[in-house]
Design an enzyme around this catalytic site. Structure first.
Site, PDB file in Angstrom:
ATOM      1  N   GLU A 239     -49.135  28.151  12.727  1.00  0.00           N
ATOM      2  CA  GLU A 239     -48.956  29.289  11.579  1.00  0.00           C
ATOM      3  C   GLU A 239     -47.547  29.937  11.871  1.00  0.00           C
ATOM      4  O   GLU A 239     -46.911  29.679  12.874  1.00  0.00           O
ATOM      5  CB  GLU A 239     -49.862  30.238  11.806  1.00  0.00           C
ATOM      6  CG  GLU A 239     -51.352  29.638  11.754  1.00  0.00           C
ATOM      7  CD  GLU A 239     -52.607  30.816  11.974  1.00  0.00           C
ATOM      8  OE1 GLU A 239     -52.820  31.364  11.198  1.00  0.00           O
ATOM      9  OE2 GLU A 239     -53.054  30.912  13.167  1.00  0.00           O
TER      10      GLU A 239
ATOM     11  N   ASP B 135     -47.093  40.747  13.695  1.00  0.00           N
ATOM     12  CA  ASP B 135     -46.249  39.749  13.037  1.00  0.00           C
ATOM     13  C   ASP B 135     -44.565  40.172  12.822  1.00  0.00           C
ATOM     14  O   ASP B 135     -44.206  40.099  11.605  1.00  0.00           O
ATOM     15  CB  ASP B 135     -46.919  39.539  11.719  1.00  0.00           C
ATOM     16  CG  ASP B 135     -48.178  39.019  11.838  1.00  0.00           C
ATOM     17  OD1 ASP B 135     -48.628  38.204  12.807  1.00  0.00           O
ATOM     18  OD2 ASP B 135     -48.912  39.511  11.004  1.00  0.00           O
TER      19      ASP B 135
END
Ligand SMILES: *[C@@H]1O[C@H](CO)[C@@H](O)[C@H](O)[C@H]1NC(C)=O
Ligand SMILES: *[C@@H]1O[C@H](CO)[C@@H](O)[C@H](O)[C@H]1NC(C)=O
Ligand SMILES: *[C@@H]1O[C@H](CO)[C@@H](O)[C@H](O)[C@H]1NC(C)=O
Ligand SMILES: *[C@@H]1O[C@H](CO)[C@@H](O)[C@H](O)[C@H]1NC(C)=O
Length: 366
Positions: A214, A30
């Protein structure tokens, strides 16, 4: 002689004209990146590990040094009792130019998938500093009102601050495919919402892809809002998708060049699960994207488990018709032309076939 010449030219090419992925190997999922003047900063997720959220620094996008952690004392993060795969989820790093302040926003899950199979989505929190080089200068957390994870802070040109997060959205939209993006305007001083949370964006992928949006990041380029999302879950169907709109109320136009990064068309590739991207511009005007990917050890049809976790990868970005394109629209590879390579340590190999070590073997021939 011919072989030697070929070998030498191969080495020269790989040393001077290409960089090697992953740029930050190991457990570094991420990634979120910013540039401030000549310095790049990048943060990644740390889940149940302490300290939380390493801050990496680089001058050239290739050589990265960990300069500390944004969450490094119990008043910021107390992981006692946190379940495996709980803890710190995807962070976003942003710089607020007007106040010369760095913000890192993330979500702390103390429990994930409890026995009733209902994962609570906690409120996210951010910490800030004016001196990112000093690890101790990060503030205590400010909690926001809007629920959800994978939070993003976006500082609009009119001075407003927007928070977007990911939430289970089936209660408002049975076709949401579950995770979708919500938005609220916040007061950056208090974290308080200034507007009601609004259902913002849902994935357009077929429901069984799976349809999940997301990891939002919002940007404004040349007066147009751009939304970058991580879609289809974090496994081999994972991809990054771009949409844009003149207004934060939509409608969202989908990039004709989507997916932005997606290696999952060929599940035999040695790099898979590409997605959860962020984008940055170099001082010379060139653009780059960072994103996570895995190196499954047995990639044939994706059955391989990525023992090395989700790592941070890099690709150059070009623009076409106002849309960003990663790596010229090609799949992500280990060697990508541009920037520079750096000397890699020799690969050490031992088959444990006898009582002694087998010495050094260089499998890359370099
Ligand atoms: C939770 O999910 C698992 C796996 O799908 C299932 O076996 C179990 O019965 C579920 N538990 C509850 C309380 O619904
Ligand atoms: C899929 O990837 C594998 C591994 O890189 C490669 O050998 C194969 O040719 C690719 N298949 C197609 C159809 O491109
Ligand atoms: C991967 O799976 C597909 C679909 O099941 C199959 O057609 C293909 O032959 C498999 N490829 C390899 C390399 O096993
Ligand atoms: C913004 O507009 C300028 C001038 O037309 C152009 O050169 C630039 O590529 C645009 N930037 C983006 C990110 O679209």
């Amino acid at each position: 002689m011919w072989k030697l010449a070929t070998l030498l030219s191969t080495l020269l090419i790989s040393v001077s004209d290409a960089f090697r992925n992953p740029i930050i190997p190991g457990f570094n999922p991420d990634p979120s990146i910013i540039r401030v003047k000549d310095d790049y900063f990048l943060v990644t997720s740390t889940f149940e590990f302490f300290p939380g959220v390493p801050v990496y620094h680089s001058k050239d996008l290739i050589d990265w040094t960990c300069i500390g952690h944004a969450l490094n004392r119990p008043s910021q993060l107390n992981l006692r009792g946190t379940a495996p795969s709980g803890g710190i989820f995807a962070p976003t790093l942003r710089y607020h130019e007007a106040s010369k302040t760095f913000y890192m926003i993330t979500t702390w899950f103390d429990v994930i998938s409890p026995p009733d199979n209902t994962t609570g989505t906690p409120r996210s929190m951010y910490v800030s500093t004016k001196d990112i080089l000093d690890e101790d200068s990060w503030s205590d957390p400010v909690y926001v009102d809007q629920w959800g994870f994978d939070p993003d802070l976006f500082f609009d040109t009119d001075g407003k601050t927007y928070l977007t997060t990911t939430m289970g959205s089936g209660f408002i939209d049975p076709d949401s495919g579950y995770f979708a993006i919500w938005i609220t305007e916040i007061d950056i001083k208090t974290g308080n919402s200034l507007t009601e949370s609004r259902y913002f964006y849902r994935s357009e992928l077929p429901i069984n892809t799976p349809r999940l949006a997301e990891g939002s990041h919002l940007y404004k380029f040349n007066g147009t809002y751009y939304l970058l999302t991580a879609e289809a879950g974090t496994e081999v169907q994972h991809r990054a998708m771009w949409h844009r709109s003149k207004s934060l109320h939509g409608p969202w136009e989908s990039s004709p060049y989507n997916p932005f990064v997606f290696n999952g068309r060929n599940l035999s590739q040695p790099i898979l699960s590409t997605g959860h991207a962020d984008i940055v511009q170099a001082p010379n005007g060139d653009w780059y994207t960072v994103f996570l990917a895995t190196r499954p050890q047995n990639p044939t049809n994706s059955s391989g488990v990525p023992q090395l976790g989700r790592e941070t990868f890099l690709a150059p970005v070009t623009w076409k018709d106002g849309w960003p394109i990663a790596n010229g629209g090609k799949d992500i590879t280990f060697e990508i032309p541009g920037l520079h390579n750096k000397p890699r340590p020799k690969v050490w190999q031992d088959h444990f076939w006898n009582g002694e070590y087998n010495g050094f073997a260089d499998r890359r021939g370099g």
